[in-house]
Motif scaffolding. Sequence first.
Motif, mmCIF file in Angstrom:
data_model
loop_
_atom_site.group_PDB
_atom_site.id
_atom_site.type_symbol
_atom_site.label_atom_id
_atom_site.label_comp_id
_atom_site.label_asym_id
_atom_site.label_seq_id
_atom_site.Cartn_x
_atom_site.Cartn_y
_atom_site.Cartn_z
ATOM 1 N N SER A 133 68.259 60.058 19.135
ATOM 2 C CA SER A 133 69.414 59.813 18.258
ATOM 3 C C SER A 133 69.560 58.331 17.936
ATOM 4 O O SER A 133 69.845 57.955 16.792
ATOM 5 N N GLU A 134 69.348 57.467 18.941
ATOM 6 C CA GLU A 134 69.463 56.027 18.736
ATOM 7 C C GLU A 134 68.407 55.533 17.749
ATOM 8 O O GLU A 134 68.708 54.768 16.819
ATOM 9 N N ILE A 135 67.160 55.951 17.958
ATOM 10 C CA ILE A 135 66.075 55.501 17.086
ATOM 11 C C ILE A 135 66.241 56.081 15.683
ATOM 12 O O ILE A 135 66.026 55.392 14.676
ATOM 13 N N GLU A 136 66.631 57.350 15.596
ATOM 14 C CA GLU A 136 66.847 57.988 14.295
ATOM 15 C C GLU A 136 67.902 57.231 13.492
ATOM 16 O O GLU A 136 67.732 56.983 12.298
ATOM 17 N N HIS A 140 67.050 55.436 9.816
ATOM 18 C CA HIS A 140 67.717 55.890 8.595
ATOM 19 C C HIS A 140 68.688 54.854 8.030
ATOM 20 O O HIS A 140 69.013 54.898 6.838
ATOM 21 N N SER A 141 69.127 53.907 8.879
ATOM 22 C CA SER A 141 69.996 52.843 8.378
ATOM 23 C C SER A 141 69.196 51.639 7.898
ATOM 24 O O SER A 141 69.759 50.681 7.366
ATOM 25 N N GLY A 142 67.882 51.677 8.104
ATOM 26 C CA GLY A 142 67.027 50.569 7.689
ATOM 27 C C GLY A 142 66.999 49.422 8.679
ATOM 28 O O GLY A 142 66.466 48.352 8.366
ATOM 29 N N SER A 143 67.552 49.625 9.882
ATOM 30 C CA SER A 143 67.573 48.566 10.898
ATOM 31 C C SER A 143 66.189 48.414 11.536
ATOM 32 O O SER A 143 65.402 49.360 11.595
ATOM 33 N N ILE A 176 58.863 59.712 12.785
ATOM 34 C CA ILE A 176 57.861 58.705 12.426
ATOM 35 C C ILE A 176 57.620 58.705 10.918
ATOM 36 O O ILE A 176 57.449 57.649 10.298
ATOM 37 N N GLU A 177 57.627 59.878 10.317
ATOM 38 C CA GLU A 177 57.406 59.983 8.879
ATOM 39 C C GLU A 177 58.503 59.272 8.088
ATOM 40 O O GLU A 177 58.294 58.880 6.938
ATOM 41 N N ALA A 178 59.669 59.058 8.714
ATOM 42 C CA ALA A 178 60.781 58.381 8.036
ATOM 43 C C ALA A 178 60.641 56.859 8.063
ATOM 44 O O ALA A 178 61.424 56.152 7.422
ATOM 45 N N LEU A 179 59.635 56.337 8.815
ATOM 46 C CA LEU A 179 59.411 54.891 8.836
ATOM 47 C C LEU A 179 59.032 54.413 7.439
ATOM 48 O O LEU A 179 58.321 55.104 6.704
ATOM 49 N N ASN A 180 59.485 53.220 7.074
ATOM 50 C CA ASN A 180 59.300 52.741 5.702
ATOM 51 C C ASN A 180 57.858 52.368 5.386
ATOM 52 O O ASN A 180 57.361 52.633 4.291
ATOM 53 N N GLU A 181 57.168 51.720 6.323
ATOM 54 C CA GLU A 181 55.852 51.154 6.031
ATOM 55 C C GLU A 181 54.746 52.180 6.283
ATOM 56 O O GLU A 181 54.645 52.748 7.380
ATOM 57 N N GLU A 182 53.913 52.400 5.287
ATOM 58 C CA GLU A 182 52.862 53.418 5.385
ATOM 59 C C GLU A 182 51.882 53.130 6.509
ATOM 60 O O GLU A 182 51.498 54.032 7.268
#
Length: 290
Positions: A133-136, A140-143, A176-182
């Motif tokens: 939950s913390e990492i999610e 999702h907040s872009g932090s 992991i798929e939600a991470l911004n950088e490919e």
Amino acid sequence: MRADFKQESFDEGCFNRIFKGLSFEGIGLKLARVKKIVEVEQIENYKKPLLMLLLEDETILHIEFMNDKIKPNIESMMIYDVYIRIKYGIQVTTVILYSGSEQKEKLKIDSGSIHYEAQIICLSEFNGQEIYSEIEGKIHSGSMLSDIDKLKLIFLPFMYHSLLLGEALSKVLLLIEALNEEEERLAYLTVITEVVSRFTGNKGIDVVKEYLMDTEVGLRIKDAGVKEGMRNSLLIILLHKFDSLPDNLYFAITNQQNENILMEWLRKVSGINTIDELKKMVFSRNRIKE
């Protein structure tokens, strides 16, 4: 250990991208930060270590994985640790990451004058649901993820969850798929795949394969793995023939990304008997400046 001149493999590159600079303090290990992954030579009749990390204080962290059904070979672990200490003069800290349900503290050998032990870190003592939950929330907040977040993300499927392993793993893959950088997603998914296979054997691998199937990142991992295998096969054959290769030939082969060219070289290599013939094959086909 692996010579510095050898180009790192695809998997090594992913492991270095994820682990480099990380501290293991987040899971209870007060050690220096990771410098890079290393590979130790195969010792005949002994299973190779699963993961060796060179730390910034020039010591080695030797990591093995264990659960209630899969246990590491402590004799093999000891042989490799002693080998590294004697041959390279490097101190080795050995840790077992345990995902089972029983409480364990150490795995050791006591036989006469021989005393060897490895510390056990019980990942099931970490609340995976809270950490998820913390990492999610951060993703999702872009932090930015902290070093502790990054380390825990790797081993998150094996921490405590109310879900079965396959379900927890599926959730982590989606995270992991939600991470911004490919490139970061690619590295994490590659590392997670390796960690799952080493932790569980075949169990869990089907979940990863199903998730990666037909996805862009999955195809990239498969493509990179196929090409790496072809390049390695070429080098094994050529080094058996010639003992060593000129730098320009070595790097022309290891940097080749065209699967068709690699396949053509593999078909022709058995008929190559001299370095000049090899140069003609590599440079004329690829038009690379020597």
